[in-house]
Design a protein around this motif. Structure first.
Motif, PDB file in Angstrom:
ATOM      1  N   PRO B 290      21.516 -19.617 -13.565  1.00 53.24           N
ATOM      2  CA  PRO B 290      20.164 -20.037 -13.948  1.00 53.24           C
ATOM      3  C   PRO B 290      19.402 -20.495 -12.714  1.00 53.24           C
ATOM      4  O   PRO B 290      20.008 -20.756 -11.664  1.00 53.24           O
ATOM      5  CB  PRO B 290      20.417 -21.195 -14.910  1.00 53.24           C
ATOM      6  N   LEU B 322      16.732 -19.285 -17.665  1.00 56.48           N
ATOM      7  CA  LEU B 322      18.112 -18.944 -18.014  1.00 56.48           C
ATOM      8  C   LEU B 322      18.645 -17.832 -17.111  1.00 56.48           C
ATOM      9  O   LEU B 322      17.888 -17.046 -16.541  1.00 56.48           O
ATOM     10  CB  LEU B 322      18.185 -18.503 -19.479  1.00 56.48           C
ATOM     11  N   SER B 323      19.948 -17.767 -17.041  1.00 51.36           N
ATOM     12  CA  SER B 323      20.604 -16.860 -16.094  1.00 51.36           C
ATOM     13  C   SER B 323      20.324 -15.394 -16.367  1.00 51.36           C
ATOM     14  O   SER B 323      20.371 -14.566 -15.457  1.00 51.36           O
ATOM     15  CB  SER B 323      22.114 -17.105 -16.105  1.00 51.36           C
TER      16      SER B 323
END
Lengths: 122, 383
Positions: B290, B322-323
């Motif tokens: 992230p 978010l990743s």
């Protein structure tokens, strides 16, 4: 000489204060018909101010019952985290209470400190 | 897309939170039958700003930094960047990133036969588009030379929700109280923001550009709100709040959601504001991580890309991404100059901490009403 085998419960009634970065308040804990209530003596969060008087009698909570070493109020159904109270009051020391409030699935924890000031309620 | 109208199911509605399912209890539950309302009885009486209150717009100007309590979460540092976006409209937003955003703007309008000020509060948060409208209904002068303003739900009044602001020189006290759109009898404190005004010059520059402040409507609400789209709580026959909702579907963006919700003051209707898309080029060290993307007044790094903690007070926006995403778009962005800094949260602790990877801050200029993009590469400086 007789000794009682019954351990007396600590008395947490009286005047308590909280003063943190977000608000300051003074509450009076009272027992009414076996239930713990918190009368608001004064409250100020930077905008809203509440001052106790005969015409303005407000409570943070009512109807907390002693249970599992604390005072709690029941709520209908446990939350997804399994907490079945909205308020829980636990005495940490003679002059310190841990006051937990469940809000939106989270638990807000605050410490109240006993005040030795005399108070007058209406 | 699912549209929330009169017959919809219960939605946990948030004034400002990252996922609520219940509502905070009132700080003081009144005793006796006099204090607690037993039925919905809206009362909304706007303040006539031709008499007093117009100065709320000017007072809001500035980069406000301070501490925030959102229900049960305390944040030691938080910021709102309030700048005019038109001659009678001032705007600030919290950009949470992948979770969404939350804005509150203040503007002049006509409502209930009064020239007054409304607040527009809402955003796209956790897949729910919401906009609620408040109207200035009281002003107070305190003994410490501060001035207080209250804005209540434009339909349900203070019984549904309200926000309070008090200004004392360069200090702001900003509280919001909600009732789950009227489901709770008494609104309770939901947000507390205590802040100092930092660097008002950017707001003042914007004011000069847009001719702020003028006592003229930024949006006309003299006919009130169309009830067709107002959210109605399950079991109720009428709306308790001037609130518009829409649930985000897979292909919805903020524009389509604004249309679907029936929001009378959509993002498309806002002048001056811009968009910025930040793309990142991942590398082996930050793959699957992230990231934060900060917009700030000062460079957040030195020339080698190492973070400078002392500059973090100049941050305007601080979303967390978010990743799975390699791109993020800032909406409702004030035109101006910014440093852009991406920080890969390598240890995934949700904070900027030792070991996180960044790059030398990049400078960008955002022009009014433009969509700009920037790609950040070279994210390889481990702090």
């Amino acid at each position: 000489m007789f000794f009682s085998c019954t351990r007396s419960e600590p008395d947490i009634t009286g005047r308590w204060v909280i003063d943190n970065d977000f608000f300051k308040a003074t509450y009076v804990l009272q027992m009414k018909e076996g239930r713990l209530t918190a009368l608001v003596l004064d409250y100020y969060d930077g905008t809203t101010r509440i001052s106790h008087n005969a015409q303005n009698k407000q409570y943070l909570f009512k109807n907390l019952e002693r249970e599992r070493g604390s005072f709690i109020d029941g709520i209908s159904g446990a939350t997804r985290k399994g907490i079945d109270w909205e308020f829980r009051i636990t005495q940490m020391a003679n002059d310190t209470l841990l006051v937990e409030q469940q809000i939106s699935g989270k638990v807000l924890k605050e410490l109240w400190v006993r005040s030795n000031k005399k108070y007058e309620t209406f | 897309m699912k549209l929330f109208k009169k017959e919809v199911w219960i939605i946990p509605l948030l004034f400002f939170t990252l996922g609520c399912e219940d509502e905070i209890r009132n700080i003081a539950a009144n005793e006796g039958p006099v204090e607690e309302p037993t039925e919905f009885s809206p009362e909304v009486n706007p303040v006539d700003i031709n008499i007093d209150g117009f100065d709320l717009l000017e007072n809001m100007q500035g980069h406000w930094t301070g501490s925030m309590r959102i229900i049960a979460d305390d944040l030691d540092w938080f910021a709102f960047d309030y700048r005019p976006v038109s001659s009678s409209h001032i705007f600030g937003i919290f950009e949470g990133g992948s979770a969404g955003d939350l804005l509150t703007s203040f503007f002049v309008t006509d409502f209930k036969d009064k020239r007054t000020i409304m607040a527009r509060n809402g955003g796209l948060l956790n897949g729910l588009y919401r906009t609620s409208y408040f109207v200035l209904d009281s002003i107070r002068y305190d003994n410490d030379n501060s001035k207080y303003y209250r804005l209540v739900d434009a339909r349900g009044g203070a019984a549904t929700m309200f926000m309070e602001l008090r200004f004392k020189r360069d200090s702001l006290y900003f509280n919001a109280y909600t009732s789950r759109l009227g489901l709770n009898l008494v609104p309770t404190r939901h947000m507390t923001f205590k802040a100092k005004r930092e660097n008002p010059d950017l707001a003042l520059a914007a004011a000069q550009y847009v001719g702020f402040p003028l006592n003229e409507p930024a949006r006309d609400f003299s006919r009130g709100f169309s009830t067709e789209y107002l959210y109605v709580n399950p079991g109720d026959t009428e709306a308790r709040s001037a609130t518009f909702l829409a649930e985000q579907g897979a292909n919805d963006d903020i524009f389509s959601l604004a249309d679907a919700s029936g929001d009378p003051f959509r993002i498309q209707d806002h002048p001056y504001l811009s968009f910025l898309t930040v793309n990142i080029e991942r590398n082996q060290e930050i793959n699957g991580k992230p990231w934060f993307v900060y917009l700030s007044r000062e460079s957040l790094t030195d020339t080698d890309g190492y973070l400078k903690e002392a500059s973090f007070g100049s941050v305007f926006r601080f979303p967390e991404i978010l990743s799975e995403y390699d791109s993020f778009t800032f909406t409702y962005l004030h035109p101006g100059n910014y440093f852009v800094t991406v920080i890969a949260d390598v240890n995934e602790d949700g904070f900027i901490s030792a070991g996180d990877i960044t790059h030398r801050s990049r400078w960008i200029t955002i022009n009014p009403e433009e969509a700009t993009a920037i790609t950040i590469d070279g994210i390889n400086v481990r702090n």
